[in-house]
Enzyme design. Structure first.
Site, short mmCIF file in Angstrom:
data_model
loop_
_atom_site.label_atom_id
_atom_site.label_comp_id
_atom_site.label_asym_id
_atom_site.label_seq_id
_atom_site.Cartn_x
_atom_site.Cartn_y
_atom_site.Cartn_z
CE LYS A 61 38.91 25.55 6.91
NZ LYS A 61 39.76 25.60 7.77
NE ARG A 85 38.18 15.54 13.35
CZ ARG A 85 38.52 16.86 14.18
NH1 ARG A 85 38.26 16.42 15.35
NH2 ARG A 85 39.10 17.24 13.71
#
Ligand code: BES
Ligand code: MN
Ligand code: ZN
Length: 486
Positions: free
Chosen positions: A263, A337
């Site tokens: 990020k 996920r």
């Protein structure tokens, strides 16, 4: 905050708050308060507070009036919470150490009284552990409240709500901690401590055990981290023996750098609260156990740190999940996920639950869609969805439902594995939910709450200061009350 009930005004009280329902002031107040409130245009609206000072027996006393609005209003219980929360916000650093909350003449029901107290207690929470240089006037002083003039049953009802508060405060504490303090194993330790003596059963899987079970998706996320991954399971058996449990599953990424798909620097610090889903589940288990809920409930947290490193997984890697399905990891930042899918498979195999609800700070796209007002709800079952929406509405932890369909589902097909972990640019929250659905048995009621925008707040809200909100604990607790204990 410690809240106790009394029959009459404790002697020496220096702060007395009257709860004002429908704008009607209680009898017997000094004229300076009655006239002062009028002059200040105090109408008793939800969260409106008036403060005046009076001399009583030679002592200066602060008298506060706090409004609940009208009877029968929509969101009545939330308006009552606001009356308590506004008092907390005003007095938490006031120098006062205790407050008397007087319900005389308010006409509030026992349940409404507990709502006021819930707001009062929750709004007092803060996390100042690392602030060693706070000025005197910035320090929290308000630590106790004495309730008078409440209906008899309020004290009993409050026991349940106090347990709820404990769970919310616990979740907030976990969320507020930085990632050098809170990582998978220390998260587990905190849960053990918080749940000690409640009778809850705790099972923790370490990396070897998860490896044996084939949890390649969850373990892949933790490969780049020095911190060991864990699967934490909390089992509460307050219902009938043999009755299948309801399961709640939380994303517990204790820090999310993005991994190799790293990020950008600015804002990355927010990713210490990427375990907000797991905190909601753990907090709810604290509430449920402390109030001895009459239901069988499983709470599972997938605990992992997502770091870049020589051992970290790479974009393009293919991992095999516990379900046997293979996943092409195209973006190591779509890690939530991957953690949840193995937790979902495990909880179904282990417990055959009647239903599952997962909570996760799963996608930035959820914040684009809903901002910080609602969590996103995805479900394969309309009844479950309705119950969650109504639990959200009545507690103020609001949810908004989004669609699922095969058209969205096929967007995550991979040419080389069973699926990829990202879809195209559009519908990012929905494709994330579709990914999870591939790990849920066909006929099992399941819902997914994407709470990315709700865990941490830049500004103070109804029952929280800026920072960790504890969002989600109340949805779970209310669902348990409405559906499992009804
Ligand atoms: N933890 C983030 C989602 C998130 C972002 C939560 C901002 C709270 C605030 C999640 O792991 C993530 O990085 N998601 C990616 C998914 C993308 C790579 C498909 C995102 O939302 O950008
Ligand atoms: Mn991520
Ligand atoms: Zn994440």
């Amino acid at each position: 905050m410690n809240i106790t009930f009394a029959d009459s005004l404790p002697s020496g009280a220096s702060l007395i708050a009257h709860i004002v329902n429908r704008g009607a002031l209680p009898d017997g107040l000094e004229n300076v308060i009655v006239e002062g409130a009028k002059a200040a245009r105090f109408k008793g609206g939800p969260g409106q507070v008036f403060e005046g000072f009076v001399q009583r027996g030679g002592k200066l006393v602060r008298v506060a009036l706090s409004g609940t609005g009208e009877n029968g209003a929509d969101e009545r219980s939330i308006n009552c919470e606001k009356a308590g929360a506004a008092l907390a916000a005003k007095y938490v650093t006031s120098g006062e150490t205790s407050i008397v909350v007087d319900f005389t003449d308010s006409g509030l029901t026992s349940a409404e009284v507990t709502s006021v107290l819930l707001g009062l207690r929750l709004r007092c929470w803060r996390h100042d552990a690392y602030r060693t240089k706070l000025k005197e006037e910035q320090k929290k002083t308000l630590v106790s409240a004495t309730v008078i003039g409440a209906p008899k049953r309020a004290e009993d009802l409050w026991e349940t709500e106090a347990a709820l508060c404990e769970g919310i405060e616990f979740a907030r504490d976990l969320i507020a901690e930085p990632a050098n303090i809170l990582y998978p194993t220390s998260f587990v330790t905190r849960c053990r401590d918080a749940l000690q003596g409640t009778g809850i059963e705790i099972v923790v899987l370490d990396e070897d055990e998860m490896e044996k079970l084939g949890m390649g998706a969850l373990l892949g996320v933790g490969l780049g981290s020095e911190k060991d991954s864990r699967l934490l399971c909390m089992k509460w058996s307050g219902g009938e023996t043999g009755q299948r449990p309801m399961a709640f599953v939380g994303k517990g990424v204790t820090f999310d750098t993005g991994g190799i798909s790293i990020k950008p620097g600015p804002g990355m610090w927010d990713m210490k609260w990427d375990m907000g889903g797991a905190a909601a589940v753990a907090g709810a288990m604290v509430s449920i156990a402390k109030r001895q809920a009459k239901a069988n409930i499983i709470g599972v947290c997938g605990l992992v740190e997502n770091m870049p490193d020589g051992r970290a997984q790479r974009p393009g890697d293919i991992v095999t999940s516990m379900s046997g399905q293979t996943i092409e990891v195209l973006n190591t930042d779509a890690e939530g996920r991957l953690v949840l899918c193995d937790a979902l498979t495990w909880v179904q195999k282990e417990f055959d639950p009647v239903g599952i609800v997962d909570f996760a700070t799963l996608t930035g796209a959820m914040i684009v869609a809903l901002g910080n007002e609602h969590g996103g709800l995805f479900a394969n079952d309309d009844t479950l969805a309705e119950k969650l929406l109504s639990a959200g509405k009545s507690t103020g932890d609001k949810l908004w439902r989004f669609p699922l369909s095969s058209a969205y589902d096929k967007l995550i097909d991979s040419p080389i594995a069973d699926m990829k972990n990202i879809g195209p640019r559009g519908a990012g929250s929905i494709t994330a939910a579709q990914f999870l659905q591939r790990f849920v048995d066909k006929d099992r009621p399941w819902a997914h709450c994407d709470i990315a925008g709700m865990v941490f707040s830049e500004k103070a809200g109804q029952t929280w200061d800026k920072g960790a909100t504890g969002y989600g604990v109340r949805i779970i607790d209310q669902y348990v009350r409405d559906v499992l204990e009804a």
